[in-house]
Design an enzyme around this catalytic site. Structure first.
Site, PDB file in Angstrom:
ATOM      1  CE  LYS A   1      39.476  19.647  -2.370  1.00 47.38           C
ATOM      2  NZ  LYS A   1      38.940  18.934  -1.669  1.00 47.38           N
TER       3      LYS A   1
ATOM      4  CE  LYS B   1      35.460  18.888  -3.346  1.00 40.70           C
ATOM      5  NZ  LYS B   1      34.935  18.138  -2.216  1.00 40.70           N
TER       6      LYS B   1
END
Length: 328
Positions: A248, A196
């Site tokens: 992500k 992330k």
């Protein structure tokens, strides 16, 4: 005159041939819809994400029923509480908005799709960070793990089938897995937001959850310059017991996604985040791009890079298009 013997265009001459030769396909069951649920009786539009709303619980019931009817794989729930505090106590309140919404949606759709929950403190803290702050203002990794364990138990008891660990704390997967197992929730799955990145593409999401963040999250989210670090994080999470790992954002990190997918023995997902959604919607609203083709191409590229499932705000709409195409 040149007369090529090798003519790859032969497989592109008709729609039927192109369909038969297609290397990558997207299926509705591979799509997960992120949903925001707020306290109160009204649903509220999110201005930076046209077509996306903060649902009331009743509105979320209707939306999840529509999602199940569309055949998508799941929904990922984010809570938007009315009151926040330093340690995010609303996240572990059994009657807090996220846990109450989880119970309501599980009751609504049962096993028709997978009801998943975001496991992070940022929506529930008054400082907007993903963890507990130490006296000097930095995010205390190990104190945060204790809160994550409590959140995991509250979400599992509310009926969440899969917990999305998005806080990027070191050791979060091992800690939550141990807490779940010790409490008799061995069947509750863990999705690790492994790679992330500290991305500019989260801007609209901040509006969606009414974030109170001041500053940034660069001390725990990944540097966008680092590919190997993202792969390393995914490997660590797999070793700690993650059932699924995720990259992500998706679109700007397809290289990381492809590398994680190549080495992972567990499913690899990707999150097409709010900024990716907003950019396509904004350009389409101006008439600068073909909206449907851009949406389809953006999701297909994430699937092609190796994602086994994709979190996207277009999940239900795209599922309808895919079903329509298959019916032809």
């Amino acid at each position: 005159m040149i007369n090529p013997v090798i003519r790859p265009r032969r497989l592109r001459t008709t729609p039927a041939l192109r369909r038969l030769a297609s290397e990558t396909r997207v299926h509705p069951a591979e799509l997960v819809l992120p949903m925001f649920v707020r306290e109160g009786t009204d649903s509220t539009p999110i201005s930076s994400m046209p077509g996306v709303v903060q649902h009331s619980i009743n509105g979320a019931r209707r939306a999840v029923a529509e999602a199940a009817a569309a055949g998508i794989g799941g929904v990922m729930l984010f809570g938007v509480p009315a009151v926040r505090d330093a340690t995010g106590t609303g996240a572990t309140d059994p009657d807090g908005i996220l846990n109450a919404a989880t119970r309501a949606l599980v009751a609504e759709v049962g096993d028709a799709l997978v009801v998943q929950t975001d496991l992070c403190l940022d929506e529930f803290t008054d400082h907007g960070h993903c963890g507990v702050l130490a006296a000097d203002g930095h995010v205390d990794n190990d104190a945060t793990l204790l809160r994550y364990n409590e959140m995991a138990l509250a979400q599992a008891e509310a009926g969440s089938a899969l917990l999305g660990l998005s806080g990027m704390m070191d050791g979060q997967v091992a800690s939550v897995r141990a807490a779940l197992d010790a409490a008799g929730h061995a069947d509750t799955a863990v999705l690790a937001y492994s790679a992330k990145y500290a991305s500019a593409y989260y801007g609209p999401f901040r509006e969606a959850v009414q974030s109170t963040l001041v500053g940034d999250r660069r001390t725990y989210q990944l540097d966008p310059a680092n590919r190997r670090e993202g792969v390393r994080e995914a490997r660590i999470d797999i070793d700690e017991g993650a059932d699924v790992v995720m990259v992500k954002p998706a679109g700007s990190y397809l290289d990381v996604l492809a590398e994680v997918a190549a080495m992972s023995e567990v499913p690899v997902w990707a999150y097409q985040v709010s900024g990716e959604y907003a950019m396509i919607e904004a350009a389409a609203a101006q008439g600068w791009i073909d909206r449907r083709r851009a949406i389809e191409e953006s999701v297909l590229s994430i699937r092609r890079a190796g994602a086994d499932a994709i979190l996207t705000y277009w999940a239900v709409e795209l599922a309808a298009w895919l079903t329509e195409t298959d019916a032809r």
